[in-house]
Design a protein around this motif. Sequence first.
Motif, PDB file in Angstrom:
ATOM      1  N   ASP A   9      -1.318   5.206  14.546  1.00 44.69           N
ATOM      2  CA  ASP A   9      -1.455   6.132  13.412  1.00 44.69           C
ATOM      3  C   ASP A   9      -0.914   7.515  13.750  1.00 44.69           C
ATOM      4  OD1 ASP A   9      -4.652   4.629  12.642  1.00 44.69           O
ATOM      5  OD2 ASP A   9      -2.666   4.240  11.742  1.00 44.69           O
ATOM      6  N   CYS A  41      10.178   2.537   6.008  1.00 42.97           N
ATOM      7  CA  CYS A  41       9.015   3.416   5.936  1.00 42.97           C
ATOM      8  C   CYS A  41       8.089   2.952   4.813  1.00 42.97           C
ATOM      9  CB  CYS A  41       9.448   4.868   5.708  1.00 42.97           C
ATOM     10  SG  CYS A  41      10.031   5.207   4.036  1.00 42.97           S
ATOM     11  N   LYS A  42       6.882   3.502   4.760  1.00 49.90           N
ATOM     12  CA  LYS A  42       5.889   3.083   3.775  1.00 49.90           C
ATOM     13  C   LYS A  42       6.319   3.429   2.354  1.00 49.90           C
ATOM     14  CE  LYS A  42       1.931   3.397   6.927  1.00 49.90           C
ATOM     15  NZ  LYS A  42       0.622   4.048   7.203  1.00 49.90           N
ATOM     16  N   GLN A  43       7.130   4.449   2.206  1.00 51.48           N
ATOM     17  CA  GLN A  43       7.561   4.848   0.874  1.00 51.48           C
ATOM     18  C   GLN A  43       8.735   3.990   0.384  1.00 51.48           C
ATOM     19  OE1 GLN A  43       8.670   8.957   0.518  1.00 51.48           O
ATOM     20  NE2 GLN A  43       9.011   8.862  -1.670  1.00 51.48           N
ATOM     21  N   ASN A  45       9.955   1.004   1.912  1.00 48.33           N
ATOM     22  CA  ASN A  45       9.605  -0.416   2.046  1.00 48.33           C
ATOM     23  C   ASN A  45      10.834  -1.328   2.017  1.00 48.33           C
ATOM     24  OD1 ASN A  45       7.986  -2.641   2.361  1.00 48.33           O
ATOM     25  ND2 ASN A  45       7.470  -2.800   0.188  1.00 48.33           N
ATOM     26  N   ARG A  65       6.154   0.603   7.895  1.00 45.89           N
ATOM     27  CA  ARG A  65       5.284  -0.434   7.330  1.00 45.89           C
ATOM     28  C   ARG A  65       4.749  -1.304   8.461  1.00 45.89           C
ATOM     29  NH1 ARG A  65       3.528  -0.467   2.082  1.00 45.89           N
ATOM     30  NH2 ARG A  65       3.429  -2.721   2.235  1.00 45.89           N
ATOM     31  N   LYS A  66       3.430  -1.341   8.654  1.00 48.46           N
ATOM     32  CA  LYS A  66       2.855  -2.068   9.768  1.00 48.46           C
ATOM     33  C   LYS A  66       3.018  -3.583   9.618  1.00 48.46           C
ATOM     34  CE  LYS A  66      -0.570   1.479  10.891  1.00 48.46           C
ATOM     35  NZ  LYS A  66      -2.001   1.802  11.079  1.00 48.46           N
ATOM     36  N   SER A  67       3.189  -4.057   8.386  1.00 51.60           N
ATOM     37  CA  SER A  67       3.363  -5.496   8.177  1.00 51.60           C
ATOM     38  C   SER A  67       4.794  -5.961   8.452  1.00 51.60           C
ATOM     39  CB  SER A  67       2.994  -5.865   6.733  1.00 51.60           C
ATOM     40  OG  SER A  67       3.837  -5.187   5.806  1.00 51.60           O
ATOM     41  N   TYR A  68       5.706  -5.021   8.656  1.00 54.54           N
ATOM     42  CA  TYR A  68       7.112  -5.373   8.893  1.00 54.54           C
ATOM     43  C   TYR A  68       7.296  -5.677  10.385  1.00 54.54           C
ATOM     44  CZ  TYR A  68      12.219  -5.008   8.615  1.00 54.54           C
ATOM     45  OH  TYR A  68      13.568  -5.271   8.667  1.00 54.54           O
ATOM     46  N   GLU A 143       7.807  -9.568   2.274  1.00 54.27           N
ATOM     47  CA  GLU A 143       6.688  -8.749   2.733  1.00 54.27           C
ATOM     48  C   GLU A 143       5.409  -9.576   2.789  1.00 54.27           C
ATOM     49  OE1 GLU A 143       4.225  -4.719   1.416  1.00 54.27           O
ATOM     50  OE2 GLU A 143       5.979  -5.394   0.284  1.00 54.27           O
ATOM     51  N   ARG A 147       3.055 -10.387   6.041  1.00 52.00           N
ATOM     52  CA  ARG A 147       1.735  -9.756   6.016  1.00 52.00           C
ATOM     53  C   ARG A 147       0.665 -10.746   6.458  1.00 52.00           C
ATOM     54  NH1 ARG A 147      -1.227  -7.349   0.568  1.00 52.00           N
ATOM     55  NH2 ARG A 147      -3.256  -6.862   1.551  1.00 52.00           N
TER      56      ARG A 147
END
Length: 527
Positions: A9, A41-43, A45, A65-68, A143, A147
Amino acid sequence: MDKNWMKLDNRQDESYKLGVAAFLNFAYSGKAKHLTIACPCKQCNNFCNHTKSVVENHLFTFGIRKSYTRWIHHGEQFRQEIREDINLGGNEEGDTDSEDLNHMLNDIGTAQWGGNWFSREDDGEGSSGLNASETDAFLKLLEDANRELYPGNTIFSKLSFVVTLLHLKTMNGWTINSFNSLLEVFKKALPPEAAVPKSFSDAKRIIRDLGFISEKIHACVNDCVLFRKEYENFDTCPNPNCKEARYKSKGSKIPRKVLRYFPLKPRLQRLYAHKEIALDMRWHKEKRVDDGNTMRHPTDSEAWKHFDKLYPDFAHDPRNVRFGLATDGFNPFGTMTSTYSIWPVFVVPYNLPPWKCMKDPFFFMSMLIPGPKSPGNEICVYMAPLIDELNEFWDGLESYDAHTGQKFTLRAALLWTINDFPAYAMLFGWSTKGYQACPICMAETSCMHLKHRKKLCYTGHRRFLPIDHNWRRERKPFDGKIDFRNPVIPLSGKEVLEQVERAEIQFGKTLQQIKARKRKRDASGLN
């Protein structure tokens, strides 16, 4: 490659900074530095492409993105490697479903955008001219495939979990209510952050973009027309003898009868998106053994060879597909009722080797004609969407061949149909009853009425025996006559077409025909 930095984080941590640098080096390996790449990035994606400096800035500003966890949009091999450390007992079957699902997603991406879809580059035209909505939907699937069902679960992803549940529902005949109840149990049993769908509708919505879609086409309750093309906005049947309402009630949008049509295009393109299957689709020409005396495959048939002579440009490319079509009615309710008849229509590509072309995965159900009554001669009304798509295939559709790594124009043709005699009568508008029931003899059909049985008896088969056969001289075992007639010469395709063009056919069942126990046949109804 270590990807633990993605879980951090604190984006000012030294490990995170080193991880971002390693990611950018990986993403730009073998590429020019001025090119843009998908931003994870999270924005963004992975939906937006940016330059290297912008991507780096986004990763520190918004985080990755942590799921990537698999960098498939940046050149990492798509196939998920089997992790041996998961199965301590040595059983490596734990990832089998995920592997199959990832292969399917890879095939979808390859069929739509080519072999390097996962590392495509922006050429300045925005997503390389791809359909934005299709791209976004597919990336959402990826995604979901990456995930985890919940943090720490290495068995299921969100997508594989939903696909497994829907597969079990279908195989075991679960009702929608039982499926929804099971989802409620999962929500209580699994951690709160588990990506469990809310309902059956939500589960179907997740997998909708896998590509196996169906079209619901409204039909007249008396089988007169399909409400498509020029009749799409009609609320009543255009047949002046019918005029039945399209919907169940006034103001309602619930149709009285629905044809479910499954397009062939995505399924054929999916065959060529898989390298092994794409190679097998050329088997009939490149690997088949032809000794001229043995029939091992439909390619050895006279019909196939005759078609190749008529259309040499079609036969030149072995990737062009030859279809067979089969249909018949059945009762889906088993012993519960005997008055319901539903008609599936299957299309089978015969390019594959014989040990594959008759397997379930290569049987394509193209439509499901609803009941409760058999469509009869009106089956031609329901065949219209399939005929339109086959005409498109004859003109050619752009597809991708994973075996050669190139795009090509895919064409297809329907060579023959496979059905029993009653279905043959429906499919071709040919009566297999009455005095001219034989499709070969036609007007020369030998037929007699059994006086005490009220049945028709078909005789005259001896005319097809060799001229010196002993049975031709026999009288007593047959009809009391000798028979030295020559065999009937079948009509040519041109002659059959001329007869069909002269036929006057009006589709649909009038109220009188529906109420009548048996439809009356006039002189024009004979073949």
